[in-house]
Design an enzyme around this catalytic site. Sequence first.
Site, PDB file in Angstrom:
ATOM      1  N   ASP A  76      31.999  41.943  35.246  1.00 38.22           N
ATOM      2  CA  ASP A  76      33.228  42.085  36.020  1.00 38.22           C
ATOM      3  C   ASP A  76      34.370  42.259  35.031  1.00 38.22           C
ATOM      4  O   ASP A  76      34.238  41.951  33.841  1.00 38.22           O
ATOM      5  CB  ASP A  76      33.454  40.831  36.890  1.00 38.22           C
ATOM      6  CG  ASP A  76      34.757  40.906  37.665  1.00 38.22           C
ATOM      7  OD1 ASP A  76      35.056  41.986  38.213  1.00 38.22           O
ATOM      8  OD2 ASP A  76      35.503  39.914  37.701  1.00 38.22           O
ATOM      9  N   SER A  77      35.494  42.723  35.532  1.00 37.15           N
ATOM     10  CA  SER A  77      36.672  42.841  34.674  1.00 37.15           C
ATOM     11  C   SER A  77      37.148  41.466  34.190  1.00 37.15           C
ATOM     12  O   SER A  77      37.905  41.388  33.237  1.00 37.15           O
ATOM     13  CB  SER A  77      37.793  43.529  35.447  1.00 37.15           C
ATOM     14  OG  SER A  77      38.056  42.804  36.629  1.00 37.15           O
ATOM     15  N   TYR A  83      41.395  45.475  35.602  1.00 36.44           N
ATOM     16  CA  TYR A  83      41.042  46.895  35.635  1.00 36.44           C
ATOM     17  C   TYR A  83      41.782  47.580  36.801  1.00 36.44           C
ATOM     18  O   TYR A  83      41.876  48.791  36.849  1.00 36.44           O
ATOM     19  CB  TYR A  83      39.535  47.083  35.885  1.00 36.44           C
ATOM     20  CG  TYR A  83      38.592  46.752  34.736  1.00 36.44           C
ATOM     21  CD1 TYR A  83      39.033  46.163  33.555  1.00 36.44           C
ATOM     22  CD2 TYR A  83      37.238  47.062  34.844  1.00 36.44           C
ATOM     23  CE1 TYR A  83      38.140  45.869  32.530  1.00 36.44           C
ATOM     24  CE2 TYR A  83      36.342  46.780  33.816  1.00 36.44           C
ATOM     25  CZ  TYR A  83      36.796  46.176  32.661  1.00 36.44           C
ATOM     26  OH  TYR A  83      35.905  45.893  31.661  1.00 36.44           O
ATOM     27  N   GLY A  84      42.251  46.757  37.709  1.00 35.92           N
ATOM     28  CA  GLY A  84      42.735  47.217  39.014  1.00 35.92           C
ATOM     29  C   GLY A  84      43.857  48.235  39.010  1.00 35.92           C
ATOM     30  O   GLY A  84      44.058  48.917  39.995  1.00 35.92           O
ATOM     31  N   CYS A 100      32.455  44.028  39.879  1.00 35.41           N
ATOM     32  CA  CYS A 100      33.851  44.435  40.034  1.00 35.41           C
ATOM     33  C   CYS A 100      33.955  45.619  41.008  1.00 35.41           C
ATOM     34  O   CYS A 100      33.289  46.641  40.818  1.00 35.41           O
ATOM     35  CB  CYS A 100      34.386  44.845  38.665  1.00 35.41           C
ATOM     36  SG  CYS A 100      36.078  45.406  38.679  1.00 35.41           S
ATOM     37  N   ASN A 101      34.785  45.473  42.019  1.00 33.54           N
ATOM     38  CA  ASN A 101      34.964  46.566  42.989  1.00 33.54           C
ATOM     39  C   ASN A 101      35.608  47.783  42.335  1.00 33.54           C
ATOM     40  O   ASN A 101      35.258  48.917  42.636  1.00 33.54           O
ATOM     41  CB  ASN A 101      35.853  46.103  44.147  1.00 33.54           C
ATOM     42  CG  ASN A 101      35.143  45.150  45.070  1.00 33.54           C
ATOM     43  OD1 ASN A 101      34.714  45.526  46.143  1.00 33.54           O
ATOM     44  ND2 ASN A 101      34.998  43.905  44.655  1.00 33.54           N
ATOM     45  N   THR A 102      36.565  47.527  41.442  1.00 30.58           N
ATOM     46  CA  THR A 102      37.249  48.631  40.781  1.00 30.58           C
ATOM     47  C   THR A 102      36.246  49.424  39.932  1.00 30.58           C
ATOM     48  O   THR A 102      36.190  50.656  40.006  1.00 30.58           O
ATOM     49  CB  THR A 102      38.391  48.079  39.896  1.00 30.58           C
ATOM     50  OG1 THR A 102      39.218  47.226  40.695  1.00 30.58           O
ATOM     51  CG2 THR A 102      39.229  49.187  39.310  1.00 30.58           C
ATOM     52  N   GLU A 109      44.131  33.642  40.286  1.00 32.76           N
ATOM     53  CA  GLU A 109      44.059  33.260  38.877  1.00 32.76           C
ATOM     54  C   GLU A 109      44.975  32.086  38.556  1.00 32.76           C
ATOM     55  O   GLU A 109      44.770  31.385  37.570  1.00 32.76           O
ATOM     56  CB  GLU A 109      44.357  34.467  37.988  1.00 32.76           C
ATOM     57  CG  GLU A 109      43.391  35.587  38.305  1.00 32.76           C
ATOM     58  CD  GLU A 109      42.879  36.340  37.119  1.00 32.76           C
ATOM     59  OE1 GLU A 109      43.592  36.435  36.125  1.00 32.76           O
ATOM     60  OE2 GLU A 109      41.737  36.842  37.214  1.00 32.76           O
ATOM     61  N   CYS A 156      37.400  43.082  46.770  1.00 33.46           N
ATOM     62  CA  CYS A 156      37.809  42.653  45.434  1.00 33.46           C
ATOM     63  C   CYS A 156      37.137  41.321  45.143  1.00 33.46           C
ATOM     64  O   CYS A 156      37.031  40.466  46.035  1.00 33.46           O
ATOM     65  CB  CYS A 156      39.331  42.510  45.378  1.00 33.46           C
ATOM     66  SG  CYS A 156      39.921  41.860  43.800  1.00 33.46           S
ATOM     67  N   THR A 157      36.718  41.179  43.889  1.00 32.98           N
ATOM     68  CA  THR A 157      35.989  39.966  43.492  1.00 32.98           C
ATOM     69  C   THR A 157      36.715  38.670  43.804  1.00 32.98           C
ATOM     70  O   THR A 157      36.101  37.667  44.112  1.00 32.98           O
ATOM     71  CB  THR A 157      35.760  39.982  41.971  1.00 32.98           C
ATOM     72  OG1 THR A 157      36.996  40.320  41.331  1.00 32.98           O
ATOM     73  CG2 THR A 157      34.665  40.942  41.593  1.00 32.98           C
ATOM     74  N   HIS A 158      38.038  38.708  43.685  1.00 28.78           N
ATOM     75  CA  HIS A 158      38.814  37.465  43.817  1.00 28.78           C
ATOM     76  C   HIS A 158      39.026  37.037  45.267  1.00 28.78           C
ATOM     77  O   HIS A 158      39.319  35.881  45.529  1.00 28.78           O
ATOM     78  CB  HIS A 158      40.185  37.626  43.169  1.00 28.78           C
ATOM     79  CG  HIS A 158      40.160  37.702  41.681  1.00 28.78           C
ATOM     80  ND1 HIS A 158      39.453  38.656  40.987  1.00 28.78           N
ATOM     81  CD2 HIS A 158      40.769  36.926  40.739  1.00 28.78           C
ATOM     82  CE1 HIS A 158      39.632  38.472  39.695  1.00 28.78           C
ATOM     83  NE2 HIS A 158      40.423  37.430  39.514  1.00 28.78           N
TER      84      HIS A 158
HETATM   85  N1  DGN Z   1      37.341  42.528  39.554  1.00 31.74           N
HETATM   86  C1  DGN Z   1      38.403  43.318  40.124  1.00 31.74           C
HETATM   87  C2  DGN Z   1      37.924  43.962  41.418  1.00 31.74           C
HETATM   88  O1  DGN Z   1      36.999  43.463  42.080  1.00 31.74           O
HETATM   89  O2  DGN Z   1      38.464  44.996  41.777  1.00 31.74           O
HETATM   90  C3  DGN Z   1      39.631  42.475  40.383  1.00 31.74           C
HETATM   91  C4  DGN Z   1      40.333  42.083  39.115  1.00 31.74           C
HETATM   92  C5  DGN Z   1      40.965  43.270  38.459  1.00 31.74           C
HETATM   93  O3  DGN Z   1      40.414  43.817  37.538  1.00 31.74           O
HETATM   94  N2  DGN Z   1      42.078  43.675  38.940  1.00 31.74           N
END
Ligand code: DGN
Length: 255
Positions: free
Chosen positions: A7-8, A39-40, A70-72, A147, A179-181
């Site tokens: 993940d990012s 990464y977003g 990571c979704n991005t 975060e 998104c992961t978060h």
């Molecule tokens: N892990 C990123 C996602 O799922 O898109 C979120 C954190 C990021 O890189 N902005």
Amino acid sequence: MRLGIFDSGVGGLTVLKAIRSAFPEVDLIYLGDTARVPYGGKSKETIVRYSVECAHFLARFEIDLLVVACNTASSYALEVLKEELGIPVFGVIKPGVRKALEVSQNKVIGVIGTRSTIESGVYQESLKSAGSVVYAKACPLFVPLVEEGLIEGEIVDKVIDFYLRELKSTEIDTLILGCTHYPLLSPAIKKYMGEVHVVDSASALTEEIAPMVKNEGNASLSLFFTDHSPSLKNLIELILGEGQKPQLVPMLCSL
Ligand code: DGN
């Protein structure tokens, strides 16, 4: 069996947690690119480059399967990673879409994620090609909230209202947390959205990989991060619970 997950940053631990509870015996190696998160908001080229570097780091451990948590990164880099690695590679977009289509009655579906994920249009295209009406919204402040450990309370509710007010006034009966978060904000989002089904890609992903995973191994868990910020330990504990000891790997990028 050994699974690599990247993940990012730390958010992908929501995906790791779901995988671990579904397949407790499997050996898991996680890389969080905390030195370069988020990464977003980055360009496609950069997201792909970072993702390839993360995947190659994990490939050194002779993993049997790679999960792009990571979704991005899943939005932009999945096809490149499939070509590069020669092992099964799974992202979080397809499982989230599949699950949403499964639970939605009226096929009016909302999706929220980082700016890059929403701008990539990947969720929207997959849902529309399956005949759904889609409402998409980037919610960039959700990641920094999590975060900061802010997952409930007045500030969280205000930010949720700021981003989700329009979605709430639509006909959507299902909302994908792209998104992961966001699974950490799930209780607050569910409270705000009321009757809407909330789909998180972490649990959808475990269903997707199930046919490929044998629940065998030494139940080991290795956590690697490209940077140890002061808040790293708290974030890991917020997501996984107490008692995790992350290992530090050097920066993967040359700046
Ligand atoms: N892990 C990123 C996602 O799922 O898109 C979120 C954190 C990021 O890189 N902005």
